[in-house]
Enzyme design. Structure first.
Site, mmCIF file in Angstrom:
data_model
loop_
_atom_site.group_PDB
_atom_site.id
_atom_site.type_symbol
_atom_site.label_atom_id
_atom_site.label_comp_id
_atom_site.label_asym_id
_atom_site.label_seq_id
_atom_site.Cartn_x
_atom_site.Cartn_y
_atom_site.Cartn_z
ATOM 1 N N LYS A 115 2.143 19.617 39.096
ATOM 2 C CA LYS A 115 2.319 18.512 38.162
ATOM 3 C C LYS A 115 1.790 17.233 38.820
ATOM 4 C CE LYS A 115 5.612 17.797 35.125
ATOM 5 N NZ LYS A 115 4.902 17.718 33.811
ATOM 6 N N ASP A 160 9.111 34.767 36.811
ATOM 7 C CA ASP A 160 10.108 35.391 35.930
ATOM 8 C C ASP A 160 9.562 35.463 34.511
ATOM 9 O OD1 ASP A 160 12.004 35.650 37.958
ATOM 10 O OD2 ASP A 160 13.648 35.057 36.636
ATOM 11 N N ASP A 206 3.943 22.755 33.281
ATOM 12 C CA ASP A 206 4.574 22.923 31.963
ATOM 13 C C ASP A 206 3.600 23.569 30.979
ATOM 14 O OD1 ASP A 206 3.043 20.596 32.096
ATOM 15 O OD2 ASP A 206 4.385 19.395 30.829
ATOM 16 N N ASP A 219 8.452 30.481 41.333
ATOM 17 C CA ASP A 219 9.687 31.208 41.026
ATOM 18 C C ASP A 219 9.870 31.286 39.508
ATOM 19 O OD1 ASP A 219 12.190 32.476 41.579
ATOM 20 O OD2 ASP A 219 13.193 30.567 41.146
HETATM 21 C C1 IPM Z 1 13.000 35.304 43.907
HETATM 22 C C2 IPM Z 1 14.465 34.959 43.882
HETATM 23 C C3 IPM Z 1 14.818 34.138 45.097
HETATM 24 C C4 IPM Z 1 14.038 32.840 45.009
HETATM 25 C C5 IPM Z 1 16.317 33.876 45.297
HETATM 26 C C6 IPM Z 1 17.109 35.160 45.322
HETATM 27 C C7 IPM Z 1 16.566 33.062 46.539
HETATM 28 O O1 IPM Z 1 14.784 34.346 42.688
HETATM 29 O O2 IPM Z 1 12.550 35.919 44.903
HETATM 30 O O3 IPM Z 1 12.294 34.996 42.952
HETATM 31 O O4 IPM Z 1 14.476 31.869 44.347
HETATM 32 O O5 IPM Z 1 12.990 32.766 45.643
HETATM 33 MN MN MN Z 2 13.158 34.212 41.232
#
Ligand code: IPM
Ligand code: MN
Length: 368
Positions: free
Chosen positions: A194, A254, A226, A250
């Site tokens: 960003k 996800d 974003d 991170d």
């Molecule tokens: C990941 C997890 C970790 C992170 C946690 C468990 C510390 O979410 O590996 O993505 O935030 O890096």
């Molecule tokens: Mn994670």
């Protein structure tokens, strides 16, 4: 004499031990079919380590990790340790392990197998054939920046602070990893930050641009984080390699995981700097967490962890053909209609963690 390869296995918490058990079976099959033997050692990390030793990462585990050719990790964390102070929390053990091993480059490939296109929360035509790689910076940024903490500022008020820090070298080395990865893929890199709001974003963009100049064969684009989140759910197939900082990586990984059908499908490799022999420290773990709500019930999907071992074969042991065979074995099992609960679809067969692990072993054996 087969060469011994040192593996440290850290099941960790929650579903960690169940999914790691399946990888151990895969390793046994693999050793049987190939003249390879792994010198495997088990260790404690996370909440189980805290319970037993009072620390989420003991010196013994850390030393074993530093000596191993590769570390395989299940997952850490759980509600049980929610009230433990931060430096003793399970996550702190994992973060320290990443830091002490110097694992700055975290590779998180998100591929959507045809069999799972219908399990994604997005329309299947948007995700089928998806194949992108997130390269997440893993040992810097707000995860490790000082100062941090919560202080009383009087009048019953508190003040919390986290610090985002990046040096040019930290940015440069992860950009190089992304560029090298792109060279073996579709030759496209999106550098994500960003820069419109953050100083670290401005520096990130400067360094990315100058690294990019050394790779005339790679198309480099800059994108705000974003916007990247939005583009990932709008048109994910536009991406090849995404390189970004620790926190954005991170979040975006996800998000990318869900495109593939389930968080239970996404593997990862965390790599350190190459030494003079071309070796790098490495840790392999699924992107998903410890899922304490389903732990011990045989419901967990072990595929992300099995695919993490495939990454280990590829990146640590340079056994690309065997890595591909293992990935194919996972695809074959899904094509045959077997599903754990997280990826269950109508008309498919619901199986347990162990059952799908066993089927992957059988399919893998056939391909070796
Ligand atoms: C990941 C997890 C970790 C992170 C946690 C468990 C510390 O979410 O590996 O993505 O935030 O890096
Ligand atoms: Mn994670």
């Amino acid at each position: 004499m087969p060469i011994a390869r040192k593996l440290l296995v850290l099941p960790g918490d929650g579903i960690g031990s169940e999914v790691i058990d399946q990888v151990c079976r895969v390793i046994k099959i693999y050793e049987e079919y190939r003249a390879i033997s792994f010198d495997t050692k088990n260790g404690l990390v996370g909440g189980v380590s805290y319970d037993e030793l009072g620390t989420p990462l003991s010196d013994e585990t850390l030393n074993d990790a530093l000596e191993a050719d590769a570390v395989l990790l299940g997952a850490v964390g759980g509600v049980k340790w929610d009230n433990v102070e931060r430096q003793h929390r399970p996550e702190a053990g994992l973060l320290r392990l990443r830091k002490e091993m110097g694992l700055f480059a975290n590779l998180r490939p998100a591929t959507c197998l045809p069999a799972l296109a219908g399990s994604s929360s997005l329309k299947s035509e948007l995700v089928s054939g998806l194949d992108l790689l997130i390269v997440r910076e893993l040992t810097g940024g707000v995860y490790f920046g000082e100062p941090r903490g919560i202080t009383d500022i009087g009048g019953g008020e508190k003040r919390a602070i986290d610090t985002q820090i990046y040096t040019s070298n930290e940015i440069r080395r992860v950009l190089h990893v992304a560029m090298e990865m792109a060279r073996k893929r579709e030759k496209k890199v999106h550098s994500v930050e960003k820069a419109n709001v953050m100083e670290t974003g401005v520096l990130w963009r400067q360094i990315a641009t100058s690294v990019g100049e050394g790779y005339s064969d790679i198309a480099l684009e800059h994108m705000y984080a974003d916007n990247c989140a939005m583009q990932l759910v709008r048109n994910p197939k536009q991406f090849d390699v995404i390189v970004t900082d620790n926190l954005f990586g991170d979040l975006l990984s996800d998000c990318a995981a869900m495109l593939t059908g389930s968080l239970g499908m996404l593997p990862s490799a965390s790599l350190g700097e190459e030494d003079s022999f071309g070796r790098r420290k490495a840790l392999y773990e699924p992107v998903h967490g410890s899922a304490p709500d389903i732990a011990g019930q045989g419901k967990a999907n072990p595929i992300a962890t099995i695919l993490s071992f495939a990454m280990c074969l590829r990146y640590t042991f340079d056994l690309d053909e065997d890595a591909k065979a293992l990935e194919q074995a996972c695809a074959d099992v899904l094509d045959a209609g077997l599903r754990t609960a997280d990826i269950m679809q109508e008309g498919k067969t619901l199986v347990s963690t162990e059952e799908i692990g066993e089927e992957v072993c059988l399919a893998f054996g056939k391909l070796l």
